[in-house]
Design an enzyme around this catalytic site. Structure first.
Site, PDB file in Angstrom:
ATOM      1  N   ALA A 245      46.248  86.097  -8.892  1.00  0.00           N
ATOM      2  CA  ALA A 245      45.850  86.898  -7.731  1.00  0.00           C
ATOM      3  C   ALA A 245      44.565  87.686  -8.034  1.00  0.00           C
ATOM      4  CB  ALA A 245      46.984  87.853  -7.362  1.00  0.00           C
ATOM      5  N   GLY A 248      40.776  83.865  -6.015  1.00  0.00           N
ATOM      6  CA  GLY A 248      39.485  83.180  -6.000  1.00  0.00           C
ATOM      7  C   GLY A 248      39.486  81.906  -6.822  1.00  0.00           C
ATOM      8  N   ASP A 264      51.505  84.862 -10.759  1.00  0.00           N
ATOM      9  CA  ASP A 264      51.110  86.254 -10.940  1.00  0.00           C
ATOM     10  C   ASP A 264      52.354  87.123 -10.828  1.00  0.00           C
ATOM     11  OD1 ASP A 264      48.119  87.704 -10.779  1.00  0.00           O
ATOM     12  OD2 ASP A 264      49.793  89.016 -10.241  1.00  0.00           O
ATOM     13  N   ASP A 306      43.251  83.846 -16.548  1.00  0.00           N
ATOM     14  CA  ASP A 306      42.393  85.004 -16.285  1.00  0.00           C
ATOM     15  C   ASP A 306      43.207  86.217 -16.706  1.00  0.00           C
ATOM     16  OD1 ASP A 306      40.577  86.828 -15.448  1.00  0.00           O
ATOM     17  OD2 ASP A 306      40.643  86.312 -13.328  1.00  0.00           O
ATOM     18  N   CYS A 359      37.500  89.611 -17.555  1.00  0.00           N
ATOM     19  CA  CYS A 359      36.354  90.341 -17.012  1.00  0.00           C
ATOM     20  C   CYS A 359      36.152  91.601 -17.850  1.00  0.00           C
ATOM     21  CB  CYS A 359      36.551  90.676 -15.535  1.00  0.00           C
ATOM     22  SG  CYS A 359      38.049  91.605 -15.152  1.00  0.00           S
TER      23      CYS A 359
END
Length: 411
Positions: A245, A248, A264, A306, A359
């Site tokens: 989530a 993207g 998620d 991610d 990130c």
């Protein structure tokens, strides 16, 4: 029976009170602005909620420089958590950054220190305004952050980070159909850095009113955030998108032909993922679960992780991370990432691809994770085309900080 009523606060004061609550949540409790927003702004609504967010975010973006101005105008330094300091911070950021007339900036702040150092706040603000106070073009990073990043990446990176946080970030869009890049660039009045990408700069309509939003032709995604799924590329097999989530990367994989399982833990974030899938008419199986308590029925052709991280790479849009992320938190998250990475590595088919991304701008959440995996698992090899570390300013026009590693599982 006597009834008592409280006179309403002067116009604009509740919004500034909400901004102070947001700043306090970040600096004292380590919360993100987004997590603190509902409680902090419960007494303000509509555009005032957005203004409270903007005041708090700009204050955090400029905090070291604001404090330098305040300290230069006071005989004795105010405590870091003093209400007078925070009141001065938000008055100054309104006058010097947000374009609020100085008289309005101070008038909406003074009631917040009623019964306290009101004269001090008024006097310091007046002194700075009469003296022509300004803020530097490039905001200073918090010293602890600057030292950490300087040690990891060098002085040039620190300067690039200062330049990045000073400029409003562009709006990056990922297209469902990369072959329509030229068409959508023209329709939206943007530019493209690569197939399937359009970037909008300057003023534009709200995202939901832009051409192509309603029909799901694109979604908002920083250009750096689009690279992990690009590292996997097109395919017709099964792909796992872990910590998926708001979706993207799930949409990228689905648009590229993969049969996607999106996993998620957060119900609220998965709600956004489902909404995005519905709008774009893309399909994926959605699973709400803690990854440490789950395993797929069979290994997948591609696995994208991610991983949950400090998110220091998104400081341009979320300057609160500069003040609430500390080495202890990074270490805790790195430990979680290692557990997820080792577990998910077993879910890749022989010959399949594993992409790990964060990130983050912290080596412990990137390079160190892959080095540890390759020591523990000799059946993986790092691909030569791995994007690797993406620092501020690496992509023309600006980008989030990211780490991306693409690995192949040996047969």
């Amino acid at each position: 029976m006597t009834e008592y009523s409280h006179a309403p606060e002067p116009l604009g004061v509740p919004t500034r009170r909400a901004a102070i609550r947001l700043i306090d949540a970040v600096l004292r409790r380590g919360e993100s602005i987004e997590a603190a927003l509902p409680a902090a702004t419960r007494m303000v609504h509509g555009p005032d909620r957005g203004l409270a967010h903007a005041i708090a975010a700009e204050t955090l973006r400029r905090l070291p420089d604001l404090d330098a101005l305040i300290d230069g105008a006071t005989a004795r330094p105010l405590p870091p958590d003093a209400k007078a300091r925070t009141a001065l911070r938000i008055a100054l950021v309104q006058a010097l950054v947000l374009g609020t007339p100085p008289h309005a900036a101070i008038a909406t702040v003074l009631p917040l220190v009623e019964g306290g150092p009101r004269r001090l706040v008024h006097g310091v603000f007046g002194t700075l305004m009469r003296g022509g106070a300004t803020l530097p073009t490039l905001p200073a990073l918090p010293e602890a952050v600057a030292e950490r990043w300087r040690a990891a990446w060098g002085e040039t990176m620190v300067e690039a980070a200062q330049a990045a946080i000073a400029a409003p970030p562009p709006l990056d869009l990922t297209l469902a159909d990369p072959s329509a890049t030229e068409q959508w660039s023209a329709t939206l009045g943007g530019t493209s850095l690569m197939p399937g990408h359009v970037r909008l700069t300057g003023d534009h309509a709200p995202v939901t009113e832009l051409p192509g939003f309603a029909e799901g032709a694109w979604w908002v995604q920083d250009v750096a955030a689009s690279l992990p799924a690009r590292a996997i590329g097109a395919g017709r097999g099964h792909a796992l998108d872990l910590c998926a989530a708001p979706g993207g990367k799930t949409m990228q994989l689905a648009a590229a032909g993969w049969q996607v399982t999106a996993v998620d833990q957060s119900n609220n974030r998965l709600k956004r993922l489902r909404e995005n899938l519905h709008r774009t008419r893309l399909k994926a199986q959605v699973v709400q679960v803690n990854l440490l308590d789950w395993a797929p029925a069979a290994p997948a052709d591609a696995v994208l992780i991610d991983a949950p991280c400090s998110a220091t790479g998104i400081f341009r849009r979320h300057p609160d991370v500069l003040h609430r992320v500390h080495p202890t938190l990074v270490a805790e998250l790195a430990e979680l990432q290692a557990r997820i990475l080792l577990r998910a590595a077993d879910w890749v088919k022989p010959g399949g691809t594993l992409v790990y991304a964060t990130c983050s701008l912290e080596p412990a959440e990137g390079e160190a994770q892959i080095e540890a995996l390759l020591r523990d698992r000799d059946n993986f090899v790092l691909k030569d085309d791995t994007p690797g570390r993406i620092l501020p300013g690496h992509i023309a026009g600006g980008n989030d900080g990211f780490f991306i590693a693409s690995l192949a599982r040996k047969n």
